[in-house]
Design an enzyme around this catalytic site. Structure first.
Site, PDB file in Angstrom:
ATOM      1  CE1 TYR A 158     -81.768 -51.599  20.523  1.00 38.68           C
ATOM      2  CE2 TYR A 158     -79.715 -53.826  19.286  1.00 38.68           C
ATOM      3  CZ  TYR A 158     -80.482 -53.096  20.532  1.00 38.68           C
ATOM      4  OH  TYR A 158     -80.497 -53.638  21.628  1.00 38.68           O
ATOM      5  CE  LYS A 165     -79.784 -55.681  24.143  1.00 41.88           C
ATOM      6  NZ  LYS A 165     -79.571 -56.297  25.749  1.00 41.88           N
TER       7      LYS A 165
HETATM    8  P1  NAD Z   1     -84.235 -49.852  31.768  1.00 35.71           P
HETATM    9  O1  NAD Z   1     -83.631 -48.653  31.276  1.00 35.71           O
HETATM   10  O2  NAD Z   1     -85.307 -49.971  32.193  1.00 35.71           O
HETATM   11  O3  NAD Z   1     -83.008 -51.267  32.333  1.00 35.71           O
HETATM   12  C1  NAD Z   1     -81.696 -51.471  31.921  1.00 35.71           C
HETATM   13  C2  NAD Z   1     -80.715 -51.428  33.318  1.00 35.71           C
HETATM   14  O4  NAD Z   1     -79.250 -51.424  32.516  1.00 35.71           O
HETATM   15  C3  NAD Z   1     -81.205 -50.930  34.255  1.00 35.71           C
HETATM   16  O5  NAD Z   1     -81.480 -51.356  35.169  1.00 35.71           O
HETATM   17  C4  NAD Z   1     -79.875 -49.906  34.352  1.00 35.71           C
HETATM   18  O6  NAD Z   1     -78.759 -49.273  35.399  1.00 35.71           O
HETATM   19  C5  NAD Z   1     -78.917 -51.174  33.370  1.00 35.71           C
HETATM   20  N1  NAD Z   1     -77.237 -50.586  33.370  1.00 35.71           N
HETATM   21  C6  NAD Z   1     -77.208 -50.072  32.794  1.00 35.71           C
HETATM   22  N2  NAD Z   1     -75.026 -49.495  32.900  1.00 35.71           N
HETATM   23  C7  NAD Z   1     -75.031 -50.743  33.838  1.00 35.71           C
HETATM   24  C8  NAD Z   1     -73.973 -50.714  34.414  1.00 35.71           C
HETATM   25  N3  NAD Z   1     -72.821 -50.234  34.021  1.00 35.71           N
HETATM   26  N4  NAD Z   1     -74.262 -51.840  35.857  1.00 35.71           N
HETATM   27  C9  NAD Z   1     -75.477 -52.312  35.946  1.00 35.71           C
HETATM   28  N5  NAD Z   1     -76.333 -52.097  35.201  1.00 35.71           N
HETATM   29  C10 NAD Z   1     -75.952 -51.004  34.625  1.00 35.71           C
HETATM   30  O7  NAD Z   1     -83.734 -50.733  30.196  1.00 35.71           O
HETATM   31  P2  NAD Z   1     -85.272 -52.217  29.397  1.00 35.71           P
HETATM   32  O8  NAD Z   1     -85.758 -51.676  28.362  1.00 35.71           O
HETATM   33  O9  NAD Z   1     -86.092 -52.721  30.683  1.00 35.71           O
HETATM   34  O10 NAD Z   1     -83.706 -53.065  29.023  1.00 35.71           O
HETATM   35  C11 NAD Z   1     -83.078 -53.848  29.944  1.00 35.71           C
HETATM   36  C12 NAD Z   1     -82.480 -54.938  29.054  1.00 35.71           C
HETATM   37  O11 NAD Z   1     -83.589 -55.335  28.561  1.00 35.71           O
HETATM   38  C13 NAD Z   1     -81.899 -54.698  27.936  1.00 35.71           C
HETATM   39  O12 NAD Z   1     -80.623 -55.387  27.534  1.00 35.71           O
HETATM   40  C14 NAD Z   1     -82.237 -54.074  26.973  1.00 35.71           C
HETATM   41  O13 NAD Z   1     -81.422 -54.587  26.291  1.00 35.71           O
HETATM   42  C15 NAD Z   1     -83.167 -55.633  26.840  1.00 35.71           C
HETATM   43  N6  NAD Z   1     -84.248 -55.225  25.901  1.00 35.71           N
HETATM   44  C16 NAD Z   1     -85.335 -53.869  25.960  1.00 35.71           C
HETATM   45  C17 NAD Z   1     -86.355 -53.634  24.777  1.00 35.71           C
HETATM   46  C18 NAD Z   1     -87.094 -52.634  24.909  1.00 35.71           C
HETATM   47  O14 NAD Z   1     -87.784 -52.397  23.747  1.00 35.71           O
HETATM   48  N7  NAD Z   1     -87.281 -51.596  26.036  1.00 35.71           N
HETATM   49  C19 NAD Z   1     -86.382 -54.751  23.765  1.00 35.71           C
HETATM   50  C20 NAD Z   1     -85.481 -56.239  23.732  1.00 35.71           C
HETATM   51  C21 NAD Z   1     -85.082 -55.832  24.731  1.00 35.71           C
HETATM   52  O1  0WE Z   2     -81.560 -52.729  24.110  1.00 38.24           O
HETATM   53  C1  0WE Z   2     -82.408 -51.445  24.044  1.00 38.24           C
HETATM   54  C2  0WE Z   2     -82.022 -49.971  24.213  1.00 38.24           C
HETATM   55  C3  0WE Z   2     -80.634 -50.197  24.276  1.00 38.24           C
HETATM   56  C4  0WE Z   2     -80.162 -49.169  25.126  1.00 38.24           C
HETATM   57  C5  0WE Z   2     -81.133 -47.613  24.881  1.00 38.24           C
HETATM   58  C6  0WE Z   2     -79.982 -46.309  25.254  1.00 38.24           C
HETATM   59  C7  0WE Z   2     -80.962 -44.649  25.693  1.00 38.24           C
HETATM   60  C8  0WE Z   2     -80.327 -44.209  27.043  1.00 38.24           C
HETATM   61  C9  0WE Z   2     -78.489 -48.642  25.477  1.00 38.24           C
HETATM   62  N1  0WE Z   2     -78.342 -47.517  25.869  1.00 38.24           N
HETATM   63  C10 0WE Z   2     -78.920 -46.315  26.017  1.00 38.24           C
HETATM   64  N2  0WE Z   2     -78.256 -45.305  26.043  1.00 38.24           N
HETATM   65  C11 0WE Z   2     -78.974 -43.941  26.356  1.00 38.24           C
HETATM   66  O2  0WE Z   2     -78.455 -43.563  26.847  1.00 38.24           O
HETATM   67  N3  0WE Z   2     -83.956 -51.931  23.549  1.00 38.24           N
HETATM   68  C12 0WE Z   2     -83.962 -53.069  22.774  1.00 38.24           C
HETATM   69  C13 0WE Z   2     -84.888 -50.874  23.188  1.00 38.24           C
HETATM   70  C14 0WE Z   2     -84.479 -49.780  22.114  1.00 38.24           C
HETATM   71  O3  0WE Z   2     -83.831 -49.169  21.693  1.00 38.24           O
HETATM   72  C15 0WE Z   2     -83.094 -48.348  20.319  1.00 38.24           C
HETATM   73  C16 0WE Z   2     -83.680 -49.293  19.707  1.00 38.24           C
HETATM   74  C17 0WE Z   2     -85.145 -50.167  20.570  1.00 38.24           C
HETATM   75  C18 0WE Z   2     -86.557 -50.755  20.014  1.00 38.24           C
HETATM   76  C19 0WE Z   2     -82.059 -48.102  19.687  1.00 38.24           C
HETATM   77  C20 0WE Z   2     -82.550 -47.687  18.536  1.00 38.24           C
HETATM   78  C21 0WE Z   2     -83.286 -48.747  17.543  1.00 38.24           C
HETATM   79  C22 0WE Z   2     -84.383 -49.359  17.762  1.00 38.24           C
END
Ligand code: NAD
Ligand code: 0WE
Length: 258
Positions: A158, A165
């Site tokens: 991560y 975060k």
């Molecule tokens: P996602 O890819 O669906 O959403 C990420 C969003 O970020 C996308 O809609 C993308 O367009 C937007 N984004 C990226 N760069 C941007 C920019 N410069 N301007 C505006 N928008 C931008 O993935 P997700 O997993 O739904 O992520 C949403 C949030 O949830 C993030 O903050 C992520 O860290 C958090 N999160 C995700 C998980 C997981 O496991 N998926 C767990 C905990 C927290």
């Molecule tokens: O916050 C996140 C996703 C964050 C994320 C993921 C990507 C993949 C593609 C941010 N930037 C990018 N850029 C890319 O090009 N999560 C909580 C999901 C997540 O991401 C991980 C996790 C988990 C869970 C990355 C490493 C290890 C665990």
């Protein structure tokens, strides 16, 4: 049932039907909120088309491009909202980005540019959007952002996102402290791992999800809809006394030590 009738909610971060922001938008809509949606524009307009079709059934009254790296796009978004809505009640910050090369290998190899990009998009944007929303939250409001355990404990790979975060969760506290006098509440939801566009691009995410399914008290992961329900609660009057908090929506995983 939570009632958000008469509330205007701006939702950022919808990319597709797996986005956590999409789960939140659906549940805010189900509770009666009027929606505004922003998306990340790209040259070919692919996101715009996909997101427009997806959110169409929720009939958002605002649909605008907003790259959080661009102050002009942020200002244009909130000027349009100021014209169309009498006030904003709810802001959902649900976006993050780090360069893919910074989400594997040695954390100490993170480049200056990679560090800056991750914290600009994933951390600073909350403060920038909160500042833009503040004057429009005329009757108070609720701001919710999405965070992850990797900002509190070390999660392999991560890396720089963990630093982003950690900064985001501290931003929640400083913003809550400042905006409380305007009756604006600021909270985070720390979601367990969910398969989304962002997480699917990460190597080993399925193994991590499998691990959570074995270890979390509820023996499963959470859904986008469950995160959406928690966000709807935090945006409702039922949460009127809650600000500056990070609420874990992770099937209980965070409490486990072994
Ligand atoms: P996602 O890819 O669906 O959403 C990420 C969003 O970020 C996308 O809609 C993308 O367009 C937007 N984004 C990226 N760069 C941007 C920019 N410069 N301007 C505006 N928008 C931008 O993935 P997700 O997993 O739904 O992520 C949403 C949030 O949830 C993030 O903050 C992520 O860290 C958090 N999160 C995700 C998980 C997981 O496991 N998926 C767990 C905990 C927290
Ligand atoms: O916050 C996140 C996703 C964050 C994320 C993921 C990507 C993949 C593609 C941010 N930037 C990018 N850029 C890319 O090009 N999560 C909580 C999901 C997540 O991401 C991980 C996790 C988990 C869970 C990355 C490493 C290890 C665990």
């Amino acid at each position: 049932m939570l009632n958000l009738t008469g509330k205007n909610a701006l939702v950022t971060g919808i990319a597709n039907n797996r986005s956590i922001a999409w789960g939140i938008a659906q549940q805010l809509h189900a509770a009666g909120a009027n929606l505004g949606v922003t998306y990340l524009p790209d040259d070919k307009g692919r996101y715009e088309k996909k997101v427009r079709e997806l959110v169409e059934p929720l009939q958002p009254s605002i649909f605008l491009p907003c790259n959080v790296q661009d102050d002009a796009q942020i200002d244009t978004t909130f000027e349009a909202i100021d014209k169309q809505w009498d006030k904003i009640d709810i802001l959902i910050h649900c976006l993050a980005f780090a360069d893919k090369e910074d989400l594997s290998g040695d954390f100490s190899n993170t480049s200056r540019q990679g560090f800056t990009t991750a914290l600009e998009i994933s951390t600073y944007s909350l403060t920038r959007l909160a500042a833009a929303a503040k004057p429009l939250m005329k009757e108070g409001g609720s701001i919710v952002t999405l965070t992850y355990l990797g900002g509190v404990k070390v999660i392999p790979n991560y890396n720089v996102m963990g630093i982003a975060k950690a900064g985001l969760e501290m931003s929640v506290r400083y913003l809550a402290s400042e905006l409380g006098s305007s009756n604006i509440r600021v909270n985070g939801i720390s979601a367990g791992p969910i398969r989304t566009l962002a997480s699917s691009a990460v190597g080993g995410i399925l193994d991590m999800i499998h691990h959570v399914e074995q270890v979390a008290p509820l023996r499963r992961t959470v859904t986008q809809i469950e995160v959406g329900n928690a966000a709807t609660f935090l945006c409702s009057d039922l949460a009127s006394g809650i600000t500056g908090q990070v609420l874990y929506v992770d099937a209980g995983y965070e409490i486990m030590g072994m």
